[in-house]
Design an enzyme around this catalytic site. Structure first.
Site, mmCIF file in Angstrom:
data_model
loop_
_atom_site.group_PDB
_atom_site.id
_atom_site.type_symbol
_atom_site.label_atom_id
_atom_site.label_comp_id
_atom_site.label_asym_id
_atom_site.label_seq_id
_atom_site.Cartn_x
_atom_site.Cartn_y
_atom_site.Cartn_z
ATOM 1 N N HIS A 74 0.725 -1.134 0.057
ATOM 2 C CA HIS A 74 -0.139 -0.097 0.107
ATOM 3 C C HIS A 74 0.754 1.166 -0.119
ATOM 4 C CE1 HIS A 74 -3.247 2.912 0.433
ATOM 5 N NE2 HIS A 74 -4.232 1.658 1.204
ATOM 6 N N HIS A 94 -2.668 6.947 -0.610
ATOM 7 C CA HIS A 94 -3.895 7.502 0.277
ATOM 8 C C HIS A 94 -3.090 8.283 1.755
ATOM 9 C CE1 HIS A 94 -6.965 4.324 -1.149
ATOM 10 N NE2 HIS A 94 -6.722 5.229 -2.060
ATOM 11 N N TYR A 129 -0.606 7.301 3.480
ATOM 12 C CA TYR A 129 0.227 6.683 4.471
ATOM 13 C C TYR A 129 1.528 6.636 4.301
ATOM 14 C CZ TYR A 129 -4.740 4.672 5.300
ATOM 15 O OH TYR A 129 -6.000 4.679 5.418
#
Length: 760
Positions: A565, A568, A570
């Site tokens: 990931h 977004h 992060y």
């Protein structure tokens, strides 16, 4: 109202004048046009059959003579790499723009509208006593410019140059043709609008136009160039320009216009003065005339004219936004046609036809079922299967993993883990969705350390207890479904130590917060969020080891794929965006430095992840905020990922900063998947407001993505894919054996319902 003044004698101004005079016969309705009655830029105007039905209801007296002058066609031809692909059933009609104006002028005169030509309106003072001034003065509206601080126009000058020409060559179908030169691609949009005349719009990228010296060419030299380049489609006929009354080059840039406010005092904007729609979607004149009808409906008999103007803008701005969204997609398709030239002619044509995202697979089947059958046979051939099927049910292979279809259950945070350990809820959640028919199921973001969690309820994978809990779920999925299961690993960064998703999302915990870190010491919510620690080199090494350890545990748990990931906002994403990375060391600055740490993590994880299992990366392709990640940054990073061994990019957007301004809509993030798949040559997952089987079929068939991820539809319906298969009569979709009686009943009921509809 006693006096209404229309500035501009194009279709918008004339139609507004006609409708106002009908509604208010005793009012003085006046039209002022700077050019002569027969002056017009452009040749033909295109309307759909559906559009004309609306105009007939509004004013049959102008509708009927216009329709009697129409040239109709149903087919679209796409010429590419020496092949012609034809699709039928599109139902359009064309008319000479000059003839359209003449018909509207005649109708206006018959009603008593005062028309004044060759009259430049330099000052609005002579119209001070007008109850309403309708500014229909086009894309270069002087009225809008005079009051720009009030109307607040957003004007986006686009990347292509185009020239609007005519010819006596007859085009029986709406024709798109593409020709490559040593400097780039040119394309024509050509259509017949009368018995003996056709429009030919020639378009190319600005840099290609300049490289050919067309920026220095006269109109005739430009015509000569276009005749040579597209001669094979002209059959010996020449090209003509009617833009001699205009100053400057006949080549124009398209200006995408949208005003924040459409009226002030007694002045109101309509048509291109308020908004524009790219000519590739053929709806600029339609929008303008519909604006006129809406304005008259809301204002002509209004007791409160200002309230009527507000209602007019509310109604029409929504329609303009919808059409501009479709037009933007189609416009960008033509601006970036070089992105698609690797496609075979059939898929190239399908991509063009569905480029606006308004026309999908189902709609194309209604228009031309044989064309869609050919597409599905071709897609099946290229996927290595003998039986044609809806595109969403084509198999897909990455390394040693083969998916039975193109549907992905998108990662969806559940916030129900205890100490990072997934429990019975997660077994039910992932197990039911795997049994529900999707080809691939992806875990929620599973965190690589306790302090890398978003919330206390997030799953993790940093110890053997968590590994064993995940293995229980993986084994269930593999035993009771045909789905593959992907682990998604991530670190929350500055968005960590927050409340559960259904509490105050992104807000710190009331107590028990842990220290957070990010690329730079910037809180997510200013004055609310914790301020993260800027990561040190030691932190970077530690987090890299955490990802590697989690990946090794994921191998032991038996996952089929690993996704990292990097989206977004992060931790890994915070390094990629210039909005969140303000570092001045080797991990900050240009994109080559900003992507250094995310690439380190990927390469380290790839080294321990089995070679026969694929790896994916989730990215935010756009920050939806000024100063964020650029398209070139995105492409550079995607190429680096591909070279490092990434097999797939899961293309999301946003959530980097709280002041983002996304442009929402159906499939609104798919263009970014399209960009990477067709520019970087890497497989992609499209995400973002994909909720119908038709969306998935259209995206896959057009080559905009290889897989489609759905989140909310799977929350509402774990068996979304099984239901989609039955609805499309695809009986080969895998069902769990225990559910087969439900499969047969569902298929029978759907078949019976279809027969009843057919009988009606």
């Amino acid at each position: 109202m006693k006096r209404i003044v229309c500035l501009g004698g194009g279709p918008a101004g004339l139609y507004a004048a006609i409708l106002f005079k009908k509604a208010l016969p005793d009012a003085s309705v006046e039209v002022y046009e700077r050019n002569r009655p027969d002056d017009t830029f452009g040749w033909g105007v295109v309307f759909s059959d559906q559009t004309m039905q609306g105009f007939r209801a509004t004013d049959p007296e102008s509708h009927d003579p216009i329709v009697s002058s129409f040239y109709h066609w149903d087919d679209i031809d796409v010429h590419f790499r020496g092949e012609r692909v034809r699709s039928g059933g599109h139902g359009f009609c064309g008319i000479s723009r000059k003839l359209l104006l003449n018909k509207l002028q005649e109708r206006a005169s018959g009603l008593g509208v005062k028309q004044t030509f060759q009259h430049d309106v330099e000052d609005l003072a002579p119209f001070a006593d007008a109850d309403l001034i309708v500014a229909a003065d086009g894309v270069n509206s002087r009225t809008r410019k005079r009051l720009a601080d009030v109307f607040e126009p957003n004007i986006d000058v686009r990347k292509c140059r185009y020239i609007w020409l005519g010819t006596k060559q007859k085009f029986p179908a709406f024709t798109f043709a593409f020709e490559q030169t040593e400097h780039g691609w040119f394309q024509i949009h050509a259509y017949q609008f009368s018995d003996d005349l056709s429009t030919v719009i020639v378009e190319t990228r600005e840099e290609t136009w300049q490289a050919h010296g067309l920026d220095r060419a006269t109109t005739q030299q430009s015509i000569d160039f276009c005749e040579r380049l597209f001669g094979r489609y002209l059959d010996g006929h020449g090209l003509m320009s009617n833009a001699n009354h205009l100053r400057g080059s006949a080549w124009l840039n398209f200006n995408r216009v949208l005003c924040k406010r459409w009226h002030t005092g007694n002045i109101v904007l309509i048509g291109d003065a308020a908004h524009t729609a790219h000519f590739s979607i053929g709806s600029g004149t339609k929008l303008a005339m519909e604006d006129a009808a809406s304005l008259v409906k809301h204002v002509a008999h209004a007791i409160d004219v200002q309230a009527g103007l507000e209602s007019y803008q509310a109604e029409r701005s929504l329609e303009a936004l919808k059409l501009q969204s479709a037009a933007r997609n189609r416009m960008e398709w033509f601006e970036n046609v070089a992105r698609y030239v690797h496609l075979e002619p059939l898929q190239f044509a399908y991509s063009l036809l569905t480029g606006s995202q308004r026309i999908g697979h189902d709609n194309l089947r209604l228009r031309d079922g044989k064309f869609v059958d050919v597409i599905e046979r071709d897609l099946a051939r290229r996927a290595g299967v003998s039986e044609p099927r809806p595109p969403m049910f084509l198999p897909f292979k990455l390394r040693g993993m083969e998916l039975m279809n193109r549907v992905v259950v998108s990662p969806m945070a559940q916030y129900l883990a205890v100490d990072g350990v997934p429990g019975d809820w997660h077994l039910m959640h992932y197990g039911s969705r795997a049994a529900g028919g999707a080809g691939l199921v992806v875990t929620e973001m599973t965190c690589v350390s306790p302090t890398g969690r978003i919330s206390p309820g997030c799953t993790g994978l940093w110890n053997e207890t968590q590994r064993d809990a995940w293995k229980r779920i993986v084994d269930f999925v593999h035993t009771h479904s045909a789905a593959k299961f992907s682990l998604q690993l991530g670190h929350s960064g500055r968005k960590g130590s927050t409340q559960l998703g259904w509490e105050r999302a992104d807000h710190p915990l009331p107590d028990g917060n842990w220290e957070i870190m990010s690329a730079s010491a910037l809180p997510y919510l200013e004055g609310i969020s914790q301020t993260p620690r800027a990561m040190t080199h030691r932190d970077i090494e530690d987090v890299t080891r955490q990802f590697v350890h989690a990946a090794q545990l994921g191998v032991e748990a038996g996952f089929d794929m690993l996704e990292l990931h990097m989206a977004h906002g992060y931790l890994l994403a915070s390094f990629l965006s210039p909005l969140t990375n303000r570092r001045n060391d080797e991990f900050g600055g240009d994109i080559e430095n900003r992507m250094r740490f995310p690439l380190m993590v990927f390469e380290a994880a790839r080294a321990v992840w089995p070679a026969d299992k694929p790896m994916s990366v989730r990215i935010s392709a756009h920050d939806w905020a000024e100063g964020g990640l650029t398209e070139q940054d995105l492409v550079t990073f995607a190429r680096a990922l591909r070279e490092a061994g990434a097999d797939l990019i899961d293309v999301s957007t946003g959530q980097t900063v709280p002041w983002q301004k996304p442009v929402y809509g159906r499939m609104y993030q798919t263009p970014f998947s399209d960009l990477l798949r067709n520019s970087v040559d890497i497989a992609t997952i499209a995400v973002g407001n994909i909720f119908e089987a038709d969306h998935v079929n259209s995206i896959i068939a057009a080559g905009r993505a290889d897989l489609c991820a759905l989140a909310r539809p799977h929350l509402a319906d774990p068996s979304w894919t099984l239901h989609a298969a039955a609805a499309q009569n695809w009986t080969e979709q895998h069902w769990p054996k225990a559910y087969l009686s439900g499969k047969s009943q569902l298929e029978r009921n759907l078949a019976r319902a279809a027969q009843m509809i057919g009988a009606v």
